[in-house]
Design a protein around this motif. Structure first.
Motif, PDB file in Angstrom:
ATOM      1  N   CYS A 217       3.836   1.323   1.920  1.00 45.45           N
ATOM      2  CA  CYS A 217       3.800   2.633   1.263  1.00 45.45           C
ATOM      3  C   CYS A 217       2.786   2.662   0.121  1.00 45.45           C
ATOM      4  O   CYS A 217       2.166   3.696  -0.143  1.00 45.45           O
ATOM      5  N   TRP A 218       2.630   1.546  -0.563  1.00 47.44           N
ATOM      6  CA  TRP A 218       1.695   1.469  -1.682  1.00 47.44           C
ATOM      7  C   TRP A 218       0.248   1.264  -1.219  1.00 47.44           C
ATOM      8  O   TRP A 218      -0.686   1.484  -1.997  1.00 47.44           O
ATOM      9  N   SER A 219       0.049   0.853   0.013  1.00 49.29           N
ATOM     10  CA  SER A 219      -1.281   0.462   0.481  1.00 49.29           C
ATOM     11  C   SER A 219      -2.009   1.616   1.153  1.00 49.29           C
ATOM     12  O   SER A 219      -1.394   2.496   1.761  1.00 49.29           O
ATOM     13  N   ASP A 220      -3.331   1.585   1.033  1.00 45.89           N
ATOM     14  CA  ASP A 220      -4.196   2.510   1.761  1.00 45.89           C
ATOM     15  C   ASP A 220      -5.373   1.685   2.278  1.00 45.89           C
ATOM     16  O   ASP A 220      -6.380   1.523   1.581  1.00 45.89           O
ATOM     17  N   PRO A 221      -5.249   1.112   3.483  1.00 46.37           N
ATOM     18  CA  PRO A 221      -6.286   0.207   3.984  1.00 46.37           C
ATOM     19  C   PRO A 221      -7.672   0.838   4.057  1.00 46.37           C
ATOM     20  O   PRO A 221      -8.678   0.158   3.820  1.00 46.37           O
ATOM     21  N   GLN A 222      -7.734   2.123   4.374  1.00 44.36           N
ATOM     22  CA  GLN A 222      -9.040   2.781   4.478  1.00 44.36           C
ATOM     23  C   GLN A 222      -9.733   2.824   3.122  1.00 44.36           C
ATOM     24  O   GLN A 222     -10.916   2.476   3.000  1.00 44.36           O
ATOM     25  N   LEU A 223      -9.009   3.232   2.085  1.00 42.77           N
ATOM     26  CA  LEU A 223      -9.608   3.257   0.750  1.00 42.77           C
ATOM     27  C   LEU A 223      -9.877   1.843   0.245  1.00 42.77           C
ATOM     28  O   LEU A 223     -10.872   1.604  -0.448  1.00 42.77           O
ATOM     29  N   ALA A 224      -9.004   0.904   0.585  1.00 48.96           N
ATOM     30  CA  ALA A 224      -9.216  -0.481   0.159  1.00 48.96           C
ATOM     31  C   ALA A 224     -10.511  -1.031   0.739  1.00 48.96           C
ATOM     32  O   ALA A 224     -11.246  -1.772   0.064  1.00 48.96           O
ATOM     33  N   ASP A 225     -10.811  -0.667   1.976  1.00 45.44           N
ATOM     34  CA  ASP A 225     -12.054  -1.121   2.596  1.00 45.44           C
ATOM     35  C   ASP A 225     -13.258  -0.418   1.972  1.00 45.44           C
ATOM     36  O   ASP A 225     -14.276  -1.047   1.674  1.00 45.44           O
ATOM     37  N   GLU A 226     -13.132   0.878   1.744  1.00 45.10           N
ATOM     38  CA  GLU A 226     -14.244   1.648   1.187  1.00 45.10           C
ATOM     39  C   GLU A 226     -14.572   1.225  -0.243  1.00 45.10           C
ATOM     40  O   GLU A 226     -15.737   1.241  -0.656  1.00 45.10           O
ATOM     41  N   PHE A 227     -13.541   0.853  -0.994  1.00 45.45           N
ATOM     42  CA  PHE A 227     -13.741   0.497  -2.400  1.00 45.45           C
ATOM     43  C   PHE A 227     -13.452  -0.989  -2.633  1.00 45.45           C
ATOM     44  O   PHE A 227     -12.896  -1.374  -3.658  1.00 45.45           O
ATOM     45  N   ALA A 228     -13.875  -1.813  -1.682  1.00 41.02           N
ATOM     46  CA  ALA A 228     -13.654  -3.257  -1.802  1.00 41.02           C
ATOM     47  C   ALA A 228     -14.326  -3.829  -3.044  1.00 41.02           C
ATOM     48  O   ALA A 228     -13.852  -4.815  -3.623  1.00 41.02           O
TER      49      ALA A 228
END
Length: 253
Positions: A217-228
Motif C-alpha cells: 500500500c505504501w509502495s509505488d513501483p512506477q514512481l520508484a523507478d522514475e525517481f530512482a
C-alpha cells in the motif's frame, strides 16, 4: 542519545510526520523519550497529557514539562531553538518545501488508507499488534471502521498530483543547489522531502515493522523507478552519520 523523561515524542513510527519530527529532534541533539501511539487505545492517555478534552487529536506530539507541541513543523522549530545554532536552516525559506511535503504526504495518506480498505490482508495486519491471529479475521470490521474514519478525517486535504509535483521539485532543487542538499547544507528542507519518498519506496525502520500488505500500500513501483535518483539521494543521507537518524539507518546497507 540519553532520553529525557521530561520530553516525550508521541507518534506512529510508520508515519512520515512522526519521522520528520524524530529526525529533527535527533539531528538537533535534543534528548527525548519515544512513545508509540495506538489510535483509539492511546487517545484517552494523550488527551489527559495534553489537557485536551474535545476536538481532534493527532500525532506527532511533543510533551515537555512546560508545553505541548503539535505537529512536526512546530516540533522541528522547537528542536532548532534548543540546538541554538540554526542547524535546521532558515525556516522562512524552508516553509515552501514543507508545504510541498505536507501536500504530497496528504495524497500518500489517502492512497495508503484506501489501499488498506481494499485489502483484507492489510486490514488483518492492522490488528496484528492488538489481537491474536484467530481473532483478526472475525474482527476485521474494527480495522475497516478505523480506516474509514481516518479517510473521512483527512480526505479534504487531498490534492491529486501533489506527490509527483513534490518529487519533480525535489529533483529540480537538488540539481539547482549542486550541494547534495536543497540548500547549501543539510537541514529541515531535506528532512521534509526525504520522508516523502516513504510513499513510493518505504524503507524506514518501524516498530512494529510494516507487513507485506501494508508495504504494498505504501509502495509505488512506477514512481520508484522514475525517481530512482531520489531514492539514491535518500540512501546517501542514510550512509552519512552526519545526516542519518535512527529510523533511516535501516536503508544504509
Amino acid at each position: 542519545m540519553q532520553a529525557d523523561s521530561a520530553v516525550t515524542l508521541v507518534g506512529e513510527s510508520f508515519s512520515p510526520w512522526t519521522q520528520k519530527a524524530r529526525w529533527a529532534l535527533e539531528y538537533c541533539g535534543l534528548p527525548f523519550a519515544y512513545r508509540e501511539y495506538t489510535p483509539t487505545l492511546s487517545e484517552p492517555w494523550l488527551r489527559w497529557r495534553m489537557r485536551q478534552w474535545t476536538g481532534a487529536v493527532s500525532v506527532p506530539v511533543l510533551l515537555t514539562d512546560v508545553r505541548v507541541l503539535r505537529g512536526s513543523w512546530d516540533i522541528a522549530r522547537h528542536a532548532d531553538t534548543h540546538a541554538g545554532d540554526g542547524r535546521l536552516g532558515d525556516f522562512a525559506a524552508i516553509e515552501a518545501w514543507n508545504q510541498l511535503s505536507e501536500a504530497a504526504l496528504a495524497e500518500i495518506r489517502t492512497r495508503v488508507v484506501r489501499g488498506v480498505l481494499a485489502s483484507p490482508l492489510a486490514l488483518d495486519e492492522a490488528l496484528a499488534g492488538l489481537l491474536p491471529p484467530p481473532l483478526r479475521t472475525p474482527l476485521r470490521f474494527v480495522a475497516r471502521d478505523a480506516a474509514r474514519r481516518l479517510d473521512r478525517k483527512y480526505r479534504h486535504l487531498l490534492v491529486p498530483g501533489s506527490l509527483r509535483r513534490a518529487l519533480e521539485r525535489l529533483r529540480e532543487g537538488l540539481h539547482r543547489s549542486g550541494s547534495g542538499y536543497l540548500f547549501d547544507r543539510f537541514g529541515y528542507a531535506d528532512i521534509s522531502m526525504a520522508v516523502v519518498l516513504e510513499g513510493i519506496a518505504p524503507s524506514a525502520r518501524t516498530e512494529p515493522p510494516l507487513g507485506p500488505a501494508h508495504r504494498r500500500c505504501w509502495s509505488d513501483p512506477q514512481l520508484a523507478d522514475e525517481f530512482a535518483d531520489l531514492l539514491d539521494w535518500r540512501a546517501s543521507l542514510a550512509r552519512s552519520p552526519t545526516t542519518s537518524y535512527s529510523q533511516l539507518s535501516a536503508i544504509a546497507d
